[in-house]
Motif scaffolding. Structure first.
Motif, PDB file in Angstrom:
ATOM      1  N   THR A  25       0.836  -1.211   0.000  1.00 21.33           N
ATOM      2  CA  THR A  25       0.000   0.000   0.000  1.00 21.33           C
ATOM      3  C   THR A  25       0.864   1.252   0.000  1.00 21.33           C
ATOM      4  O   THR A  25       0.633   2.189  -0.769  1.00 21.33           O
ATOM      5  CB  THR A  25      -0.918   0.005   1.242  1.00 21.33           C
ATOM      6  OG1 THR A  25      -1.738  -1.164   1.224  1.00 21.33           O
ATOM      7  CG2 THR A  25      -1.814   1.232   1.241  1.00 21.33           C
ATOM      8  N   VAL A  26       1.873   1.272   0.868  1.00 17.96           N
ATOM      9  CA  VAL A  26       2.779   2.420   0.930  1.00 17.96           C
ATOM     10  C   VAL A  26       3.572   2.540  -0.377  1.00 17.96           C
ATOM     11  O   VAL A  26       3.775   3.641  -0.899  1.00 17.96           O
ATOM     12  CB  VAL A  26       3.728   2.294   2.131  1.00 17.96           C
ATOM     13  CG1 VAL A  26       4.748   3.441   2.133  1.00 17.96           C
ATOM     14  CG2 VAL A  26       2.954   2.290   3.436  1.00 17.96           C
ATOM     15  N   ALA A  27       3.995   1.394  -0.914  1.00 16.62           N
ATOM     16  CA  ALA A  27       4.795   1.397  -2.147  1.00 16.62           C
ATOM     17  C   ALA A  27       4.016   1.996  -3.317  1.00 16.62           C
ATOM     18  O   ALA A  27       4.555   2.800  -4.088  1.00 16.62           O
ATOM     19  CB  ALA A  27       5.243  -0.020  -2.479  1.00 16.62           C
ATOM     20  N   ILE A  28       2.760   1.605  -3.473  1.00 19.67           N
ATOM     21  CA  ILE A  28       1.936   2.143  -4.567  1.00 19.67           C
ATOM     22  C   ILE A  28       1.759   3.647  -4.402  1.00 19.67           C
ATOM     23  O   ILE A  28       1.815   4.412  -5.375  1.00 19.67           O
ATOM     24  CB  ILE A  28       0.574   1.425  -4.615  1.00 19.67           C
ATOM     25  CG1 ILE A  28       0.780  -0.041  -5.037  1.00 19.67           C
ATOM     26  CG2 ILE A  28      -0.384   2.127  -5.584  1.00 19.67           C
ATOM     27  CD1 ILE A  28      -0.479  -0.885  -4.960  1.00 19.67           C
ATOM     28  N   THR A  31       5.034   5.259  -5.377  1.00 20.94           N
ATOM     29  CA  THR A  31       5.216   5.195  -6.834  1.00 20.94           C
ATOM     30  C   THR A  31       4.400   6.268  -7.532  1.00 20.94           C
ATOM     31  O   THR A  31       4.895   6.943  -8.448  1.00 20.94           O
ATOM     32  CB  THR A  31       4.796   3.807  -7.360  1.00 20.94           C
ATOM     33  OG1 THR A  31       5.606   2.805  -6.737  1.00 20.94           O
ATOM     34  CG2 THR A  31       4.979   3.720  -8.868  1.00 20.94           C
ATOM     35  N   LEU A  32       3.158   6.429  -7.115  1.00 18.04           N
ATOM     36  CA  LEU A  32       2.313   7.451  -7.727  1.00 18.04           C
ATOM     37  C   LEU A  32       2.838   8.848  -7.424  1.00 18.04           C
ATOM     38  O   LEU A  32       2.896   9.712  -8.312  1.00 18.04           O
ATOM     39  CB  LEU A  32       0.875   7.311  -7.232  1.00 18.04           C
ATOM     40  CG  LEU A  32      -0.134   8.284  -7.850  1.00 18.04           C
ATOM     41  CD1 LEU A  32      -0.196   8.113  -9.363  1.00 18.04           C
ATOM     42  CD2 LEU A  32      -1.516   8.084  -7.248  1.00 18.04           C
ATOM     43  N   LEU A  33       3.244   9.082  -6.181  1.00 22.69           N
ATOM     44  CA  LEU A  33       3.762  10.397  -5.802  1.00 22.69           C
ATOM     45  C   LEU A  33       4.994  10.754  -6.626  1.00 22.69           C
ATOM     46  O   LEU A  33       5.065  11.838  -7.222  1.00 22.69           O
ATOM     47  CB  LEU A  33       4.103  10.405  -4.312  1.00 22.69           C
ATOM     48  CG  LEU A  33       4.716  11.701  -3.767  1.00 22.69           C
ATOM     49  CD1 LEU A  33       3.704  12.831  -3.833  1.00 22.69           C
ATOM     50  CD2 LEU A  33       5.211  11.508  -2.343  1.00 22.69           C
ATOM     51  N   LEU A  34       5.962   9.852  -6.682  1.00 23.36           N
ATOM     52  CA  LEU A  34       7.185  10.120  -7.446  1.00 23.36           C
ATOM     53  C   LEU A  34       6.908  10.150  -8.940  1.00 23.36           C
ATOM     54  O   LEU A  34       7.516  10.938  -9.682  1.00 23.36           O
ATOM     55  CB  LEU A  34       8.243   9.056  -7.140  1.00 23.36           C
ATOM     56  CG  LEU A  34       8.826   9.053  -5.722  1.00 23.36           C
ATOM     57  CD1 LEU A  34       9.865   7.945  -5.590  1.00 23.36           C
ATOM     58  CD2 LEU A  34       9.452  10.398  -5.388  1.00 23.36           C
ATOM     59  N   GLY A  35       5.985   9.282  -9.404  1.00 22.83           N
ATOM     60  CA  GLY A  35       5.652   9.241 -10.824  1.00 22.83           C
ATOM     61  C   GLY A  35       5.042  10.543 -11.298  1.00 22.83           C
ATOM     62  O   GLY A  35       5.427  11.072 -12.352  1.00 22.83           O
ATOM     63  N   PHE A 296      -3.081  12.889  -1.705  1.00 22.55           N
ATOM     64  CA  PHE A 296      -4.159  12.166  -1.038  1.00 22.55           C
ATOM     65  C   PHE A 296      -3.930  10.649  -1.088  1.00 22.55           C
ATOM     66  O   PHE A 296      -4.301   9.931  -0.152  1.00 22.55           O
ATOM     67  CB  PHE A 296      -5.503  12.513  -1.667  1.00 22.55           C
ATOM     68  CG  PHE A 296      -6.127  13.760  -1.105  1.00 22.55           C
ATOM     69  CD1 PHE A 296      -6.526  13.820   0.217  1.00 22.55           C
ATOM     70  CD2 PHE A 296      -6.298  14.882  -1.891  1.00 22.55           C
ATOM     71  CE1 PHE A 296      -7.094  14.967   0.754  1.00 22.55           C
ATOM     72  CE2 PHE A 296      -6.864  16.046  -1.372  1.00 22.55           C
ATOM     73  CZ  PHE A 296      -7.260  16.087  -0.039  1.00 22.55           C
ATOM     74  N   VAL A 297      -3.338  10.181  -2.179  1.00 17.34           N
ATOM     75  CA  VAL A 297      -3.049   8.746  -2.270  1.00 17.34           C
ATOM     76  C   VAL A 297      -2.028   8.340  -1.215  1.00 17.34           C
ATOM     77  O   VAL A 297      -2.144   7.280  -0.593  1.00 17.34           O
ATOM     78  CB  VAL A 297      -2.549   8.389  -3.690  1.00 17.34           C
ATOM     79  CG1 VAL A 297      -2.014   6.965  -3.723  1.00 17.34           C
ATOM     80  CG2 VAL A 297      -3.679   8.536  -4.694  1.00 17.34           C
ATOM     81  N   VAL A 298      -1.016   9.183  -1.001  1.00 19.08           N
ATOM     82  CA  VAL A 298      -0.021   8.905   0.040  1.00 19.08           C
ATOM     83  C   VAL A 298      -0.685   8.895   1.415  1.00 19.08           C
ATOM     84  O   VAL A 298      -0.420   8.014   2.245  1.00 19.08           O
ATOM     85  CB  VAL A 298       1.112   9.953   0.002  1.00 19.08           C
ATOM     86  CG1 VAL A 298       2.025   9.793   1.217  1.00 19.08           C
ATOM     87  CG2 VAL A 298       1.918   9.811  -1.269  1.00 19.08           C
ATOM     88  N   GLY A 348       8.274   0.153   2.229  1.00 22.25           N
ATOM     89  CA  GLY A 348       7.317   0.639   1.235  1.00 22.25           C
ATOM     90  C   GLY A 348       7.947   1.666   0.307  1.00 22.25           C
ATOM     91  O   GLY A 348       7.728   1.649  -0.910  1.00 22.25           O
ATOM     92  N   ILE A 349       8.758   2.569   0.880  1.00 21.26           N
ATOM     93  CA  ILE A 349       9.454   3.575   0.075  1.00 21.26           C
ATOM     94  C   ILE A 349      10.445   2.913  -0.877  1.00 21.26           C
ATOM     95  O   ILE A 349      10.528   3.267  -2.063  1.00 21.26           O
ATOM     96  CB  ILE A 349      10.168   4.585   0.996  1.00 21.26           C
ATOM     97  CG1 ILE A 349       9.141   5.478   1.694  1.00 21.26           C
ATOM     98  CG2 ILE A 349      11.170   5.427   0.207  1.00 21.26           C
ATOM     99  CD1 ILE A 349       9.744   6.392   2.739  1.00 21.26           C
ATOM    100  N   LEU A 350      11.189   1.938  -0.368  1.00 23.71           N
ATOM    101  CA  LEU A 350      12.163   1.229  -1.209  1.00 23.71           C
ATOM    102  C   LEU A 350      11.468   0.505  -2.353  1.00 23.71           C
ATOM    103  O   LEU A 350      11.876   0.623  -3.519  1.00 23.71           O
ATOM    104  CB  LEU A 350      12.952   0.238  -0.347  1.00 23.71           C
ATOM    105  CG  LEU A 350      13.997  -0.609  -1.095  1.00 23.71           C
ATOM    106  CD1 LEU A 350      15.052   0.281  -1.733  1.00 23.71           C
ATOM    107  CD2 LEU A 350      14.639  -1.626  -0.151  1.00 23.71           C
TER     108      LEU A 350
END
Length: 419
Positions: A25-28, A31-35, A296-298, A348-350
């Motif tokens: 959940t954290v990873a997605i 990914t969206l935030l950085l993407g 908001f996703v984060v 999750g961040i990794l």
């Protein structure tokens, strides 16, 4: 402290399914935030790098953004054309060092056809004043020769010597093709990551030649064969726009004023950098919306982690009581849960960062093909690392809530749970 960290790691290993879902959940979210951040910055850079070294772009009287869109990005069409005599008079001004005329209106299988001169390949710059380079072949020299962009060659599988048919107008249909006048591919440009890659370049004389027998977009009579047209001399009558390089930057505003007040026909001269800034400002609402959505996703991801920790805490009350009974202090339990939240967020961040680079690697060709935007795969910058640090801190803060609850639980609370 080392023992607490080891215990937190072992605790997560014992709850693999829950821990993996929380990490995912954290990873997605990451990914969206950085993407979104990567697409935002790369899109802005891609816009800015589309054209450089050009002081003015001249077209018929219109808004600066519209002129920029059709002359540089090949999007849309001009309201009017420019008379060739006007082009010659303006480009003979003492302030003008070089000029690139362009004529739009035709297409080839979804790609825009650009009528121009050899000056296009000599003076057009993109990125940080990078010149156009040929991957194969040379500039066109004959009447029915063409130079194609890298994306045209790749997508349509063209090579040197192939013949292509140009269609009148943006839509490529059988009834509006110049079937009897094929163009020979004599050059393929190296990739630039700009609209040049998706353009088919021919001479201005060729644009005039293929429209013999056409009027206002309609075929009024038969078009002569290529061998007949080759014996004639063609001279451009009109062009769509032209780009100008000046002898000195100081002369920019004076020449712009001269063109904007040109008496023989209504013209507009724009500075590409300012027009690009205006275009990006128009897109800033979408940019901000993307950032808000990713934020908001984060938050949703961190709330999911909080929910997981609180749920597991209720199930682990006996475990906490046993730890207390074996000598663990309330502060030890507090730091245990904080450590678990830290581990989950960090993993999750990794994973999210790894997923980002995997998606960028897979999506890069698709984005370039369909949107003309080159997403460069580079290491995380300072701003992106700052965002990840904020997420990590937020994850630790989220872990404080279940940690406080566990801290407040008494020893007897865990030992007297009814099963």
């Amino acid at each position: 402290m080392k023992a607490i960290l080891h215990l937190a790691w072992k605790s997560l290993q014992n709850r693999k399914a829950t821990a993996l879902l929380t990490i995912l959940t954290v990873a997605i979210s990451v990914t969206l935030l950085l993407g979104v951040e990567r697409v935002r910055t790369q899109a802005k850079a891609s816009f800015a790098n589309t054209i450089s070294g050009t002081d003015l772009i001249v077209g018929s009287r219109a808004g600066s953004v519209n002129l920029l869109l059709y002359s540089v990005f090949r999007i849309g069409n001009a309201t009017n054309n420019i008379d060739w005599k006007s082009y010659q008079e303006i480009t003979s001004h003492r302030a003008v060092k070089w000029a690139i005329p362009i004529s739009l209106g035709d297409s080839h299988r979804g790609f825009r056809v650009i009528g121009t001169t050899g000056d296009y390949f000599e003076h057009y710059k993109y990125g940080k004043k990078q010149p156009l380079n040929f991957d194969q072949g040379l500039p066109f020299a004959g009447l029915f020769e063409t130079v194609i962009g890298a994306e045209v060659a790749r997508k349509l599988n063209y090579k040197l010597g192939d013949e292509i048919i140009i269609a009148h107008g943006i839509s490529d249909k059988s009834f509006n093709r110049h079937d009897n006048l094929p163009f020979k591919v004599v050059g393929i440009l190296a990739p630039t990551g700009t609209p040049v890659d998706r353009s088919v370049h021919v001479s201005l004389e060729a644009i005039e030649a293929i429209h013999v027998g056409w009027e206002s977009g309609a075929r009024l009579g038969p078009t002569p064969e290529a061998k007949v047209l080759l014996q004639q001399q063609f001279k451009p009558k009109q062009i769509t726009a032209f780009m100008v390089g000046l002898n000195s930057k100081i002369q920019t505003f004076a020449l712009q004023r001269y063109i904007n007040t040109y008496s023989k026909e209504p013209l507009s001269a724009i500075m590409p950098g300012i027009a690009l800034h205006e275009l990006w400002q128009m897109m800033s609402i979408a940019e901000q919306a993307l950032l808000i959505v990713s934020g908001f996703v984060v938050i949703a991801g961190l709330l999911g982690m909080l929910s997981s920790l609180l749920t597991s805490l209720n199930e682990r009350r006996r475990e906490m009581a046993i730890l207390r009974a074996t000598g663990a202090r309330p502060s030890h339990i507090f730091f245990l849960l904080i450590s678990e939240a830290t581990f989950l967020t960090a993993l999750g961040i990794l994973l999210g960062t790894i997923m980002l680079y995997g998606l960028l690697f897979l999506a890069q060709p698709f984005i370039l093909t369909h949107f003309g935007m080159y997403i460069e795969i580079t290491p995380l910058n300072i701003y992106e690392l700052t965002l990840l640090a904020v997420v990590q801190v937020a994850g630790i803060l989220v872990g404080i809530i279940p940690a406080i609850r566990a801290y407040q639980h008494s020893l007897s609370d865990g030992m007297t749970i009814k099963i």
